[in-house]
Write a protein that holds these residues in place. Structure first.
Motif, PDB file in Angstrom:
ATOM      1  N   GLY A  55       7.589   8.107  -2.897  1.00  0.00           N
ATOM      2  CA  GLY A  55       6.759   8.131  -1.691  1.00  0.00           C
ATOM      3  C   GLY A  55       7.099   6.992  -0.751  1.00  0.00           C
ATOM      4  N   LYS A  56       6.284   6.866   0.283  1.00  0.00           N
ATOM      5  CA  LYS A  56       6.475   5.829   1.300  1.00  0.00           C
ATOM      6  C   LYS A  56       5.467   4.710   1.065  1.00  0.00           C
ATOM      7  N   TYR A  57       5.927   3.482   1.259  1.00  0.00           N
ATOM      8  CA  TYR A  57       5.084   2.317   1.009  1.00  0.00           C
ATOM      9  C   TYR A  57       5.213   1.331   2.168  1.00  0.00           C
ATOM     10  N   THR A  58       4.149   0.550   2.352  1.00  0.00           N
ATOM     11  CA  THR A  58       4.131  -0.472   3.402  1.00  0.00           C
ATOM     12  C   THR A  58       3.762  -1.804   2.788  1.00  0.00           C
ATOM     13  N   LEU A  59       4.573  -2.818   3.093  1.00  0.00           N
ATOM     14  CA  LEU A  59       4.315  -4.174   2.614  1.00  0.00           C
ATOM     15  C   LEU A  59       3.776  -5.021   3.761  1.00  0.00           C
ATOM     16  N   TYR A  60       2.643  -5.647   3.526  1.00  0.00           N
ATOM     17  CA  TYR A  60       2.018  -6.531   4.516  1.00  0.00           C
ATOM     18  C   TYR A  60       2.144  -7.968   3.997  1.00  0.00           C
TER      19      TYR A  60
ATOM     20  N   LYS B 254       0.842  -1.198   0.000  1.00  0.00           N
ATOM     21  CA  LYS B 254       0.000   0.000   0.000  1.00  0.00           C
ATOM     22  C   LYS B 254       0.878   1.250   0.000  1.00  0.00           C
ATOM     23  N   ASN B 255       0.356   2.311  -0.608  1.00  0.00           N
ATOM     24  CA  ASN B 255       1.071   3.586  -0.556  1.00  0.00           C
ATOM     25  C   ASN B 255       0.719   4.325   0.727  1.00  0.00           C
ATOM     26  N   ASP B 256       1.251   5.546   0.889  1.00  0.00           N
ATOM     27  CA  ASP B 256       1.030   6.259   2.150  1.00  0.00           C
ATOM     28  C   ASP B 256      -0.391   6.774   2.303  1.00  0.00           C
ATOM     29  N   HIS B 257      -1.231   6.622   1.260  1.00  0.00           N
ATOM     30  CA  HIS B 257      -2.651   6.972   1.360  1.00  0.00           C
ATOM     31  C   HIS B 257      -3.520   5.748   1.641  1.00  0.00           C
ATOM     32  N   GLY B 258      -2.883   4.587   1.813  1.00  0.00           N
ATOM     33  CA  GLY B 258      -3.623   3.368   2.109  1.00  0.00           C
ATOM     34  C   GLY B 258      -4.162   2.652   0.889  1.00  0.00           C
TER      35      GLY B 258
END
Length: 337
Positions: free
Chosen positions: A261-266, A225-229
């Motif tokens: 940008g910032k990203y989160t991996l789940y 997901k990106n920093d906006h979800g």
């Protein structure tokens, strides 16, 4: 009429020249050898076609198998013993690998014979191969895992076309304690690769199983997901296997390059024993460097060369179109006369 025949012959020749060479393949008819595991009393299960040994501490164990040369010529076969590692596509590898183990306490460290041997077998005959392993001085929990690979050492000629290389692998599991150990799955970090695979960018997640037990039938679900979800990538992997005490990388492919940008991996994973793991990793994209077709980065990318097969087809089709036009013109001329 002669002009018509000449045009048809020319058409067939061009089709042959442009199309048929693409399909020229010289392939082997099959493997010229086979292997057979010799059963021993210390095997945990004698009904298996691999080695699963239970030995006491500080004792010598033997691994025996036959190589059958089923051909009418004398051959030499390579026998390699390696630790089991995990490939980046979630499969266990018994051959040479760049992926590492989490500890030096592994199966090949206990091997007292050479890791590589060349075994000569005369035509239509067999040869017994014996390997020796010395168990550790102390008991350990779980299993050590490796494999034996057998393949012929023939080097194909440059003009032989496609040559099938047959290799047999025998799994080796070694234990000296009946204490079971649950496997583990940990994610160290995730990062975007600066290379591309088949022109598709991907994200690497560094994983490891630091326990002396393998993971079987592993299913994973990766969400980025990106920093906006917003979900920018998602990938499922099914029926994977992970070797004990091994490190590897899991690829998550992206449809497009990610914006800065910032990203989160789940990450989520589950095996056939209902072990469940999850992890969350964060990473940044800067300067949008992950662009597969960026000319400035092309030299740093691992992009395979395009096949000339498409070009061959296009040339063939073009030739067909030209010759069909010639045929139509010839028919019109003949009709006029």
């Amino acid at each position: 009429m002669k002009l018509l025949k000449l045009a048809i012959v020319t058409l067939l020749l061009l089709v042959y020249i442009n199309i048929l060479p693409s399909y020229k393949v010289n392939a082997d008819s099959g493997a010229n050898f086979s292997i057979e595991v010799v059963k021993s009393n210390n095997m945990v299960n004698k009904n298996t076609d691999y080695f699963y040994l239970n030995g006491r501490k500080n004792t010598y164990q033997t691994l025996k198998f036959f190589i059958y040369n089923n051909s009418n010529s004398n051959n030499t076969y390579n026998v390699d013993v390696n630790n089991a590692t995990t490939n980046d596509n979630l499969s266990i590898n018994y051959g040479n690998s760049n992926n590492k183990l989490t500890t030096k306490h592994n199966l090949t460290s206990l091997l007292t014979t050479n890791k590589h041997q060349e075994i000569y077998v005369s035509k239509n005959n067999r040869k017994l191969v014996t390997l020796h392993i010395k168990m550790p001085k102390n008991y350990y929990n779980g299993v050590l895992m490796g494999g034996i690979t057998v393949y012929d050492n023939k080097i194909p000629s440059k003009n032989s076309g496609i040559t099938n290389k047959f290799m047999y692998s025998i799994a080796v599991l070694l234990q000296n304690s009946k204490v079971k150990v649950d496997p583990n799955l940990e994610a160290a970090k995730s990062e975007v690769s600066k290379e591309s695979f088949n022109d598709r960018p991907y994200v690497y997640t560094y994983l490891k199983n630091d326990k002396n037990n393998f993971i079987n039938d592993l299913n994973t679900n990766i969400i980025i997901k990106n920093d906006h979800g917003k979900v920018v990538a998602r990938q499922f992997n099914y029926h994977g296997t992970v070797a004990p005490i091994s490190k590897f990388k899991l690829k998550t492919f992206l449809k497009d390059s990610l914006m800065d940008g910032k990203y989160t991996l789940y990450g989520y994973a589950k095996d056939d024993k209902n072990h469940i793991w999850s992890w969350i990793n964060k990473f940044d994209i800067k300067n949008n460097y992950l662009v597969p077709n960026d000319a400035n980065n092309h030299e740093n990318q691992n992009i395979p060369k395009k096949s000339n097969y498409t070009l061959t087809i296009l040339l063939g089709v073009s030739s067909l179109v030209v010759l069909i036009s010639i045929l139509i013109t010839i028919f019109k001329i003949m009709k006029m006369h």
